[in-house]
Design an enzyme around this catalytic site. Sequence first.
Site, PDB file in Angstrom:
ATOM      1  N   VAL A 287       0.843  -1.197   0.000  1.00 34.85           N
ATOM      2  CA  VAL A 287       0.000   0.000   0.000  1.00 34.85           C
ATOM      3  C   VAL A 287       0.874   1.242   0.000  1.00 34.85           C
ATOM      4  O   VAL A 287       2.070   1.186   0.300  1.00 34.85           O
ATOM      5  CB  VAL A 287      -0.951   0.025   1.222  1.00 34.85           C
ATOM      6  N   ALA A 334      -3.156  -1.094  12.005  1.00 30.86           N
ATOM      7  CA  ALA A 334      -4.162  -0.310  12.713  1.00 30.86           C
ATOM      8  C   ALA A 334      -3.758  -0.043  14.157  1.00 30.86           C
ATOM      9  O   ALA A 334      -3.947   1.070  14.665  1.00 30.86           O
ATOM     10  CB  ALA A 334      -5.506  -1.031  12.675  1.00 30.86           C
ATOM     11  N   HIS A 460      -2.320 -24.653  32.403  1.00 32.56           N
ATOM     12  CA  HIS A 460      -2.289 -25.921  31.680  1.00 32.56           C
ATOM     13  C   HIS A 460      -3.686 -26.532  31.663  1.00 32.56           C
ATOM     14  O   HIS A 460      -4.378 -26.502  32.677  1.00 32.56           O
ATOM     15  CB  HIS A 460      -1.321 -26.891  32.381  1.00 32.56           C
TER      16      HIS A 460
END
Length: 481
Positions: A287, A334, A460
């Site tokens: 971009v 973002a 866990h």
Amino acid sequence: MAENYDVIIIGSGPGGYVAAVRASQLGLKTAIVEREHLGGICLNWGCIPTKALLRSAEILDHANHAKDYGLVLEGKMSADVKAVVARSRGVSARLNGGVGFLMKKNKVDVIWGEARITKPGEIVVGKSSKPVVEPQNPVPKNVKGEGTYTAKHIIVATGARPRALPGIEPDGKLIWTYFEAMKPAALPKSLIVMGSGAIGIEFASFYRSMGVDVTVVEVMPTIMPVEDVEVTAIARKQLEKRGMKILTSAKITKVEKAADSLTAHVETADGKVQQITADRMISAVGVQGNIENLGLEAVGVKTDRGCVVIDGYGKTNIAGIYAIGDVAGPPMLAHKAEHEGVVCVEKIVGLPNVHATDKGKVPGCTYCNPQVASVGLTEAKAKEAGRDIRVGRFSFAANGKAIALGEDQGLCKVIFDKKTGELLGAHMVGAEVTELIQGFVVAMNLETTEEELMHTIFPHPTVSETMKEAVLDAYGRVLNA
């Protein structure tokens, strides 16, 4: 007479609207200028709607492998692409309206149109060259239009747009950008994806899950070139196992178009050229910042390679003018834009202990299947920087939760400074690693050492245990491998 504000923000993407909210929180009279849609590319055409598409793809993948989990689903599952797209657009619309609500709640004026900086402290807003998409519901409290507005501080947050290669420009029909790829009227039978960065690989992953014959062409030697090569090798193997064809060290030199298909001429590293015919092609070669028609040149704002040059606080070389987010350069993410917006506004106000944005601690996430996430230096970059390092690895194949999920093909890799114990980088590939990487980001931000990480108790059974085991491995103390 021009209406005056303390701060005006041009662009309402993640960086712009977050900066507006923070400015209002700090008591500044604030306005935000938007020419098309609140939320910018991220909420409307990027981060959010693509993740909605990928969620549909993920569920379809699971359904088609139900037998692996002892479940019986009759026949092969398929996708209703119109319904998939409709869901994605609905998610986008909901968040678009959410930004409108935030502007109303925080008393931020919304000015519809296109802004041009005429001089430091002044903008002129004209009619938008794009169709304005009004916010959903509720609308902001104060909506304004064309005219002249003044502010002591002007923040440019205009984002970026898809880059086009000369001669292979997207046409909206045969060659798509992410705009067209996000809302296909029908699924193509075959697809070429040019570029294997986050955007390219995410769309390649989505369309492959939808049953499309996908070929990825990448000019660099590895896919996802910014990521650690060990991680991308695992990702590539899994993507190819799903039926995706990947060509690296290859470039598309020419495209020939037919009525409803195209043929790409692909040149490989050895100079050979092969022709690949497909229904459609996605151009995902990066971009570029939206710096045009803002008046930046006229007022002398310095730019470099299509982006505004700033310091760590968003300041440009012209007093009173700032830039944040994609328009201010990579990484074009973002979450980086949001952080830069907050830092910029807090610096403007003069809050104590405002820290400059550290781009070395910005995580990157790619939401393909398998997911890839990282922060900090790759092993290669750490060595290039002359660091004496320790590297730890832990395979998902030795993690109980990953095995139970049926997602045991993954890796957690960590890189430490051998002398100081500083965590220099972390790189992950596998199930839900985009949700896990933040643990390493927090650790780096707090300057946590290897000793502190090794003494942290991880629950866990969770995939997160791979993070601790990788740290232990770097120091010869791994427990479960």
